[in-house]
Design a protein around this motif. Structure first.
Motif, mmCIF file in Angstrom:
data_model
loop_
_atom_site.group_PDB
_atom_site.id
_atom_site.type_symbol
_atom_site.label_atom_id
_atom_site.label_comp_id
_atom_site.label_asym_id
_atom_site.label_seq_id
_atom_site.Cartn_x
_atom_site.Cartn_y
_atom_site.Cartn_z
ATOM 1 N N UNK A 147 0.882 -1.113 -0.016
ATOM 2 C CA UNK A 147 0.002 0.103 0.089
ATOM 3 C C UNK A 147 0.811 1.126 -0.146
ATOM 4 N N UNK A 148 0.759 1.996 -1.065
ATOM 5 C CA UNK A 148 1.577 3.421 -1.169
ATOM 6 C C UNK A 148 0.538 4.386 -1.240
ATOM 7 N N UNK A 149 1.181 5.659 -0.883
ATOM 8 C CA UNK A 149 0.494 6.861 -0.941
ATOM 9 C C UNK A 149 0.152 7.192 -2.320
ATOM 10 N N UNK A 150 0.805 6.963 -3.194
ATOM 11 C CA UNK A 150 0.092 7.208 -4.574
ATOM 12 C C UNK A 150 -0.937 6.461 -5.003
ATOM 13 N N UNK A 151 -1.245 5.083 -4.388
ATOM 14 C CA UNK A 151 -2.451 4.316 -4.646
ATOM 15 C C UNK A 151 -3.657 4.654 -3.624
ATOM 16 N N UNK A 152 -3.225 5.274 -2.409
ATOM 17 C CA UNK A 152 -4.270 5.452 -1.507
ATOM 18 C C UNK A 152 -4.853 7.010 -1.738
ATOM 19 N N UNK A 153 -4.243 7.783 -2.293
ATOM 20 C CA UNK A 153 -4.427 9.179 -2.391
ATOM 21 C C UNK A 153 -5.856 9.185 -3.683
ATOM 22 N N UNK A 154 -5.864 8.341 -4.480
ATOM 23 C CA UNK A 154 -6.983 8.439 -5.618
ATOM 24 C C UNK A 154 -8.074 7.749 -5.037
ATOM 25 N N UNK A 155 -7.783 6.537 -3.984
ATOM 26 C CA UNK A 155 -8.747 5.705 -3.617
ATOM 27 C C UNK A 155 -9.760 6.546 -2.739
ATOM 28 N N UNK A 156 -8.875 7.414 -1.771
ATOM 29 C CA UNK A 156 -9.523 8.410 -0.564
ATOM 30 C C UNK A 156 -10.355 9.681 -1.252
ATOM 31 N N UNK A 157 -9.580 10.048 -2.629
ATOM 32 C CA UNK A 157 -10.511 10.984 -3.490
ATOM 33 C C UNK A 157 -11.655 10.454 -3.949
ATOM 34 N N UNK A 158 -11.835 8.988 -4.409
ATOM 35 C CA UNK A 158 -13.070 8.534 -4.752
ATOM 36 C C UNK A 158 -14.164 8.642 -4.035
ATOM 37 N N UNK A 159 -13.826 8.470 -2.607
ATOM 38 C CA UNK A 159 -14.702 8.578 -1.450
ATOM 39 C C UNK A 159 -14.835 9.807 -0.798
ATOM 40 N N UNK A 160 -14.496 11.015 -1.503
ATOM 41 C CA UNK A 160 -14.518 12.372 -1.089
ATOM 42 C C UNK A 160 -13.690 12.876 0.133
ATOM 43 N N UNK A 161 -12.405 12.137 0.208
ATOM 44 C CA UNK A 161 -11.570 12.565 1.098
ATOM 45 C C UNK A 161 -10.390 13.225 0.415
ATOM 46 N N UNK A 162 -9.861 14.407 0.668
ATOM 47 C CA UNK A 162 -8.863 15.027 0.214
ATOM 48 C C UNK A 162 -7.696 14.883 1.108
ATOM 49 N N UNK A 163 -6.600 14.437 0.649
ATOM 50 C CA UNK A 163 -5.555 14.391 1.601
ATOM 51 C C UNK A 163 -4.230 14.797 1.033
ATOM 52 N N UNK A 164 -3.270 15.528 1.756
ATOM 53 C CA UNK A 164 -2.168 16.059 0.798
ATOM 54 C C UNK A 164 -1.106 15.620 1.871
ATOM 55 N N UNK A 165 0.169 15.634 1.495
ATOM 56 C CA UNK A 165 1.427 15.540 2.305
ATOM 57 C C UNK A 165 1.732 16.769 3.188
ATOM 58 N N UNK A 166 2.287 16.792 4.074
ATOM 59 C CA UNK A 166 2.540 18.050 4.844
ATOM 60 C C UNK A 166 3.654 18.625 4.088
ATOM 61 N N UNK A 167 3.963 19.801 4.102
ATOM 62 C CA UNK A 167 4.979 20.608 3.303
ATOM 63 C C UNK A 167 6.393 20.138 3.865
#
Length: 170
Positions: A147-167
């Protein structure tokens, strides 16, 4: 004493007779009220049976199945979160339903992330043109995914959750 509502021209005997009449009338009214209360009690005992709908039967079946099921998310954790959000005394059946819903939500996100990972790795393999690797010759069912962040981010976006890496990680 005209304030009592009595006639000033009444004799004491007439006054006693009118008082006795009002007492008898009030006793009769009490007796009638008691009879009407008994009738309403009998009427309220007659309950009309409502046929059970299929939704109610399904809900009862679900609740009996959930009694023996232990969800991945413990009930104590769910109850703690619910009480932290403002829920007071919560029925244990509702806590179990919320636990199962949370488990379903998390598993949907994990499954979507797995699908994104499979799509991404398939696209990388086809674009690079390397099909002679030992890893590629393995059966796709035997392949292990991470499980990588690059796979998790689009999956979360599909469910309406926006996630970003801290600066500070960029």
């Amino acid at each position: 004493m005209a304030s009592d509502g009595e006639d000033m021209n009444m004799t004491p005997t007439e006054s006693e007779v009118s008082a006795a009449e009002t007492e008898n009338e009030s006793e009769d009214n009490l007796h009638i009220d008691a009879q009407s209360d008994e009738e309403t009690d009998e009427e309220s005992l007659e309950v009309e049976e409502v046929p059970v709908t299929s939704e109610e039967v399904e809900m009862d079946e679900l609740l009996t199945q959930l009694e023996d099921y232990a969800p991945t998310m413990p009930d104590a954790l769910t109850l703690s979160i619910m009480q932290g959000c403002g829920f007071g005394a919560v029925d244990p059946r509702i806590v179990r339903i919320v636990s199962v819903c949370a488990q379903k939500f998390i598993s949907d996100i994990a499954n979507d992330a797995l699908q994104h990972c499979k799509t991404r790795t398939t696209n990388i393999q086809h674009s690079s043109g390397h099909s002679s690797n030992k890893v590629d010759k393995k059966n796709p069912k035997d392949r292990k995914y991470t499980l990588a962040m690059e796979d998790l981010l689009p999956a979360l976006a599909d469910h309406g959750i926006t996630m970003r890496k801290p600066q500070y990680f960029v």
